[in-house]
Design an enzyme around this catalytic site. Structure first.
Site, short mmCIF file in Angstrom:
data_model
loop_
_atom_site.label_atom_id
_atom_site.label_comp_id
_atom_site.label_asym_id
_atom_site.label_seq_id
_atom_site.Cartn_x
_atom_site.Cartn_y
_atom_site.Cartn_z
NE ARG A 80 38.49 47.06 34.81
CZ ARG A 80 39.08 46.18 33.98
NH1 ARG A 80 39.45 46.61 32.73
NH2 ARG A 80 39.36 45.16 34.23
N GLY A 81 41.49 47.88 36.55
CA GLY A 81 42.72 46.50 35.95
C GLY A 81 43.93 46.94 36.72
CB ALA A 82 46.45 44.74 38.66
CG ASP A 274 43.61 42.72 40.70
OD1 ASP A 274 42.77 41.80 39.95
OD2 ASP A 274 43.41 43.83 40.37
CG ASN A 284 42.15 37.91 37.94
OD1 ASN A 284 42.46 39.01 37.93
ND2 ASN A 284 41.21 37.31 37.39
CE LYS A 285 36.82 42.26 39.22
NZ LYS A 285 36.59 43.31 40.50
O1 MRU Z 1 37.95 45.55 39.67
P1 MRU Z 1 38.89 45.42 38.38
O2 MRU Z 1 38.08 45.66 37.27
O3 MRU Z 1 40.01 46.46 38.56
O4 MRU Z 1 39.34 43.99 38.38
C1 MRU Z 1 40.34 43.67 37.30
C2 MRU Z 1 40.93 42.29 37.56
O5 MRU Z 1 40.50 41.49 38.25
C3 MRU Z 1 41.94 42.04 36.48
O6 MRU Z 1 41.69 40.59 36.00
C4 MRU Z 1 43.09 42.12 36.92
O7 MRU Z 1 43.40 43.38 37.42
C5 MRU Z 1 44.23 41.86 35.82
S1 MRU Z 1 44.49 43.23 34.64
C6 MRU Z 1 45.86 43.04 33.74
#
Ligand code: MRU
Length: 383
Positions: A80-82, A274, A284-285
């Site tokens: 996970r994470g963009a 994201d 973002n989250k």
């Molecule tokens: O649901 P996730 O864990 O994929 O969400 C991740 C985030 O919100 C991060 O802050 C975002 O993707 C940036 S990662 C460099």
């Protein structure tokens, strides 16, 4: 209290920095060592990735040998994470193509379209996913215009996926250098979710890339990690990777952020994104918006760190960014343990949008964008 949230930072008494030195020693004593975190990796056997659902209790790696398996891993948050989602998707397409049985370009193209469709349906918010798929599509089109040898086209896609991985590592190093300059020596940085090595190809990360950039520039930095309900990326992942990297980190519950800011313990907030709209609104989250409002109230600069591949110029404002709604069970349960009365509904939007007016700067791999973002982001994306 400072009136200008874009002003210089460095006011905390480094409470966390001093306090964490002891914990750092404890963590090392528990046997967590080694610096470079490899989140997603290409191997001849398949795509290897750390199973983030099991962290911090277990460091387990999975080998995914088909496009379907990689898509499922993205959907279920193994990865996970963009940026990490984008890299994993590219590698998933490459592994899928490698295995394709098509003997001519038309059949290969049919398989490739199908796989791109499957990958696009995994998660809706992170634009890096669609950016990486489009980059693979573009490479496919180019390869087909150059040859009708299916094996050569497959090799081109594998090499493009590896390049996307390399580019992500390089982008985050560059972003870390730009961002590190904004962080004063001795600063305590509050972050939300995990925008570190685990959210990217590995190594530096985005928001945590800024922390590492400051550290590698010789500055002392400490981090306060919001636990980040409901999936606990802050408590589980940010704390894990920073402790592993020996960067002082203290976990707080999300509802403590205002309190620690009011007490003067936070010098800057740095988060990932994201998807960033053309006007600088940043998805973002879930909970990031709340942190941004608190930072404004306490005159603390709020920075967003993301590579330009996270900027979506096709979306003019944050209102057009699709927000993923995840399973309510993530809210109502902690693993298998119910937290709420049975039958009571829960709402689980996975992201929120921080309006550009609350963002002091957007730190990218091409440089630092400031207001007005419509002009500054366009310039960086097109540079
Ligand atoms: O649901 P996730 O864990 O994929 O969400 C991740 C985030 O919100 C991060 O802050 C975002 O993707 C940036 S990662 C460099």
């Amino acid at each position: 209290m400072r009136a200008d949230p874009v002003g210089a930072v460095g006011r905390s008494e480094h409470f966390y920095f001093e306090e964490r030195a002891a914990t750092r020693a404890n963590f090392s004593a528990r046997g967590v060592s080694g610096r470079m975190i490899k989140t997603v990796e290409w191997t001849e056997e398949g795509v290897r990735m750390i199973d983030q659902r099991r962290l911090p209790n277990e460091e387990k790696y999975l080998m995914l040998r088909s496009c379907d398996e990689v898509a499922e891993a993205i959907r279920t948050m193994v990865v996970r994470g963009a940026p990490a989602i984008g890299v994993a998707a590219a590698m998933g397409l490459a592994v899928g193509m490698k295995q394709a049985v098509a003997t001519n370009v038309a059949d290969l193209s049919y398989d490739f379209d199908f796989m791109c469709g499957m990958m696009s349906a995994t998660r809706p918010t992170a634009v890096n996913l669609f950016w990486a798929i489009e980059r693979m599509r573009e490479r496919f089109r180019r390869a087909c215009s150059e040859t009708d040898d299916v094996e050569e086209i497959k090799r081109a896609l594998v090499s493009e996926a590896k390049q996307i991985f390399e580019d992500d590592i390089a982008a985050n190093r560059a972003l870390g250098r730009f961002g590190g300059e904004l962080i004063p020596d001795g600063a305590t940085i509050l972050t939300h979710c995990n925008a570190g090595a685990l959210a990217t190809a590995g190594d530096y990360g985005t928001a945590l890339g800024v922390v590492r950039g400051a550290r590698d520039a010789g500055k002392r930095v400490a981090v306060i990690a919001d636990e980040t309900r409901p999936f606990l990326q802050g408590a589980r992942l940010t704390a894990w990777e920073l402790a592993k990297d020996e960067i002082p980190v203290t976990v707080i519950t999300d509802n403590m952020a205002g309190h620690v800011m009011k007490q003067g313990k936070v010098d800057a907030v740095v988060v990932g994104a994201d998807r960033i709209a053309a006007n600088g609104d940043a998805a973002n989250k879930i909970g990031t918006y709340m942190v941004a409002v608190l930072a404004r109230e306490h005159s603390i600069p709020f920075y967003v760190a993301a590579p330009v591949s996270t900027v979506d110029l096709n979306v003019s404002t944050g209102e057009q960014i699709p927000i993923e709604e995840r399973d309510a069970r993530e809210v109502t349960h902690l693993r298998d343990q119910p937290l709420t009365p049975a039958g009571v509904p829960a709402h689980n939007p996975a992201f929120d949008v921080t309006p550009n007016g609350l963002i002091a700067a957007i730190i990218t791999d091409k440089g630092v964008a400031r207001q007005p973002y419509t002009a500054s982001l366009k310039k960086l994306v097109e540079s």
